[in-house]
Design a protein around this motif. Structure first.
Motif, mmCIF file in Angstrom:
data_model
loop_
_atom_site.group_PDB
_atom_site.id
_atom_site.type_symbol
_atom_site.label_atom_id
_atom_site.label_comp_id
_atom_site.label_asym_id
_atom_site.label_seq_id
_atom_site.Cartn_x
_atom_site.Cartn_y
_atom_site.Cartn_z
ATOM 1 N N PHE A 37 44.781 81.350 93.665
ATOM 2 C CA PHE A 37 43.705 81.214 94.637
ATOM 3 C C PHE A 37 43.631 79.747 95.048
ATOM 4 C CE2 PHE A 37 41.353 85.273 94.396
ATOM 5 C CZ PHE A 37 41.996 85.854 93.319
ATOM 6 N N ARG A 38 42.912 79.480 96.126
ATOM 7 C CA ARG A 38 42.679 78.096 96.528
ATOM 8 C C ARG A 38 41.265 77.950 97.060
ATOM 9 N NH1 ARG A 38 46.881 77.800 101.695
ATOM 10 N NH2 ARG A 38 45.659 79.118 103.140
ATOM 11 N N GLN A 39 40.782 76.726 97.001
ATOM 12 C CA GLN A 39 39.410 76.468 97.417
ATOM 13 C C GLN A 39 39.299 75.070 97.986
ATOM 14 O OE1 GLN A 39 36.516 76.861 94.233
ATOM 15 N NE2 GLN A 39 34.939 77.489 95.677
ATOM 16 N N THR A 40 38.614 74.980 99.124
ATOM 17 C CA THR A 40 38.276 73.685 99.699
ATOM 18 C C THR A 40 36.780 73.466 99.558
ATOM 19 O OG1 THR A 40 38.083 74.715 101.873
ATOM 20 C CG2 THR A 40 40.194 73.709 101.323
ATOM 21 N N LEU A 41 36.365 72.229 99.692
ATOM 22 C CA LEU A 41 34.970 71.867 99.467
ATOM 23 C C LEU A 41 34.045 72.651 100.384
ATOM 24 C CD1 LEU A 41 33.357 69.916 97.693
ATOM 25 C CD2 LEU A 41 33.387 68.301 99.611
ATOM 26 N N GLY A 42 33.072 73.312 99.781
ATOM 27 C CA GLY A 42 32.085 74.052 100.552
ATOM 28 C C GLY A 42 32.514 75.441 100.971
ATOM 29 N N GLN A 43 33.731 75.814 100.593
ATOM 30 C CA GLN A 43 34.235 77.131 100.974
ATOM 31 C C GLN A 43 34.363 78.019 99.748
ATOM 32 O OE1 GLN A 43 34.767 77.965 104.253
ATOM 33 N NE2 GLN A 43 33.934 75.924 104.653
ATOM 34 N N GLU A 44 34.422 79.316 99.975
ATOM 35 C CA GLU A 44 34.633 80.252 98.877
ATOM 36 C C GLU A 44 36.102 80.202 98.437
ATOM 37 O OE1 GLU A 44 31.216 83.590 99.985
ATOM 38 O OE2 GLU A 44 33.332 84.129 99.994
ATOM 39 N N ARG A 45 36.299 80.620 97.193
ATOM 40 C CA ARG A 45 37.658 80.665 96.672
ATOM 41 C C ARG A 45 38.440 81.748 97.421
ATOM 42 N NH1 ARG A 45 38.154 79.419 90.396
ATOM 43 N NH2 ARG A 45 36.865 77.721 91.215
ATOM 44 N N GLU A 46 39.656 81.396 97.835
ATOM 45 C CA GLU A 46 40.443 82.250 98.727
ATOM 46 C C GLU A 46 41.697 82.733 98.010
ATOM 47 O OE1 GLU A 46 42.613 81.653 103.105
ATOM 48 O OE2 GLU A 46 42.404 79.955 101.738
ATOM 49 N N PHE A 47 41.973 84.011 98.132
ATOM 50 C CA PHE A 47 43.172 84.593 97.534
ATOM 51 C C PHE A 47 44.422 84.057 98.224
ATOM 52 C CE2 PHE A 47 45.903 87.603 95.556
ATOM 53 C CZ PHE A 47 46.759 88.079 96.534
ATOM 54 N N VAL A 48 45.455 83.783 97.425
ATOM 55 C CA VAL A 48 46.729 83.307 97.956
ATOM 56 C C VAL A 48 47.855 84.305 97.650
ATOM 57 C CG1 VAL A 48 48.488 81.505 97.827
ATOM 58 C CG2 VAL A 48 46.059 80.884 97.773
ATOM 59 N N ALA A 49 48.017 84.651 96.372
ATOM 60 C CA ALA A 49 49.139 85.512 95.992
ATOM 61 C C ALA A 49 48.873 86.149 94.641
ATOM 62 C CB ALA A 49 50.438 84.714 95.932
ATOM 63 N N ARG A 50 49.567 87.236 94.389
ATOM 64 C CA ARG A 50 49.425 87.968 93.127
ATOM 65 C C ARG A 50 50.775 88.526 92.715
ATOM 66 N NH1 ARG A 50 45.780 91.223 90.059
ATOM 67 N NH2 ARG A 50 46.650 93.241 89.451
ATOM 68 N N ILE A 51 50.994 88.631 91.402
ATOM 69 C CA ILE A 51 52.221 89.217 90.872
ATOM 70 C C ILE A 51 51.854 90.119 89.705
ATOM 71 C CG2 ILE A 51 52.665 87.238 89.326
ATOM 72 C CD1 ILE A 51 55.681 87.620 90.003
ATOM 73 N N THR A 52 52.452 91.296 89.665
ATOM 74 C CA THR A 52 52.170 92.234 88.580
ATOM 75 C C THR A 52 52.818 91.761 87.280
ATOM 76 O OG1 THR A 52 54.044 93.563 89.319
ATOM 77 C CG2 THR A 52 51.842 94.218 90.090
ATOM 78 N N TRP A 53 52.491 92.452 86.190
ATOM 79 C CA TRP A 53 52.921 91.982 84.875
ATOM 80 C C TRP A 53 54.437 91.863 84.756
ATOM 81 C CZ3 TRP A 53 56.146 94.582 81.574
ATOM 82 C CH2 TRP A 53 56.427 95.923 81.910
ATOM 83 N N SER A 54 55.156 92.771 85.431
ATOM 84 C CA SER A 54 56.612 92.783 85.314
ATOM 85 C C SER A 54 57.279 91.785 86.246
ATOM 86 C CB SER A 54 57.136 94.178 85.626
ATOM 87 O OG SER A 54 56.881 94.492 86.980
ATOM 88 N N GLY A 55 56.530 91.354 87.259
ATOM 89 C CA GLY A 55 57.127 90.490 88.267
ATOM 90 C C GLY A 55 57.799 91.244 89.387
ATOM 91 N N ARG A 56 57.807 92.563 89.301
ATOM 92 C CA ARG A 56 58.545 93.354 90.307
ATOM 93 C C ARG A 56 57.786 93.457 91.621
ATOM 94 N NH1 ARG A 56 59.286 97.077 85.839
ATOM 95 N NH2 ARG A 56 61.290 96.691 84.842
ATOM 96 N N GLN A 57 56.459 93.320 91.561
ATOM 97 C CA GLN A 57 55.673 93.465 92.780
ATOM 98 C C GLN A 57 54.853 92.214 93.031
ATOM 99 O OE1 GLN A 57 53.816 97.308 91.525
ATOM 100 N NE2 GLN A 57 54.453 97.989 93.556
ATOM 101 N N THR A 58 54.839 91.799 94.293
ATOM 102 C CA THR A 58 54.062 90.639 94.699
ATOM 103 C C THR A 58 53.260 90.979 95.947
ATOM 104 O OG1 THR A 58 55.935 89.805 95.981
ATOM 105 C CG2 THR A 58 55.680 88.966 93.739
#
Length: 126
Positions: A37-58
């Motif tokens: 995730f990422r966040q700038t000052l005064g903004q809500e935390r924003e989703f960037v990327a996700r990976i499953t436990w195996s790494g097979r899906q992003t």
């Protein structure tokens, strides 16, 4: 207590690249899906990327699709975010996070993640 430690942030010119590792002391690291995730000052935390436990899906936010790549090395208990073609609007504090729901792909709200790192600052100059 699961500890996540991000590193690799810094100042880079637009068009440049950075690689953010996030390491954990958690031996059952492979039981967790991981997100960035990422966040700038005064903004809500924003989703960037996700990976499953195996790494097979992003899964990526539209804003970074095609430029960022999430990966993981379960043997090293580390997840990575490779950021290419950086833009000034990518400037933020970047956080990695762990999710116990390890197999589902689309989970993109901060409340769904149970453990968080302290963040690493990324600044992109124009």
């Amino acid at each position: 207590q699961v500890q996540l430690v991000e590193s690799g942030g810094g100042l880079v010119q637009a068009g440049g690249s950075l690689r953010l590792p996030c390491a954990t002391n958690e031996r059952s690291f492979s039981n967790y899906a991981m997100g960035w995730f990422r966040q700038t000052l005064g903004q809500e935390r924003e989703f960037v990327a996700r990976i499953t436990w195996s790494g097979r899906q992003t899964f990526y936010a539209d804003a970074v699709k095609g430029r960022f790549t999430i990966s993981r090395d379960n043997a090293k208990n580390t997840v990575y975010l490779q950021m290419n073609s950086l833009k000034p609007e990518d400037t933020a504090v970047y956080y990695c996070a762990a999710d116990r729901i390890s197999g589902m792909l689309v989970r993109s709200t901060p409340e769904q993640y149970v453990y968080w790192g302290q963040g690493t600052q990324v600044a992109v100059s124009s």
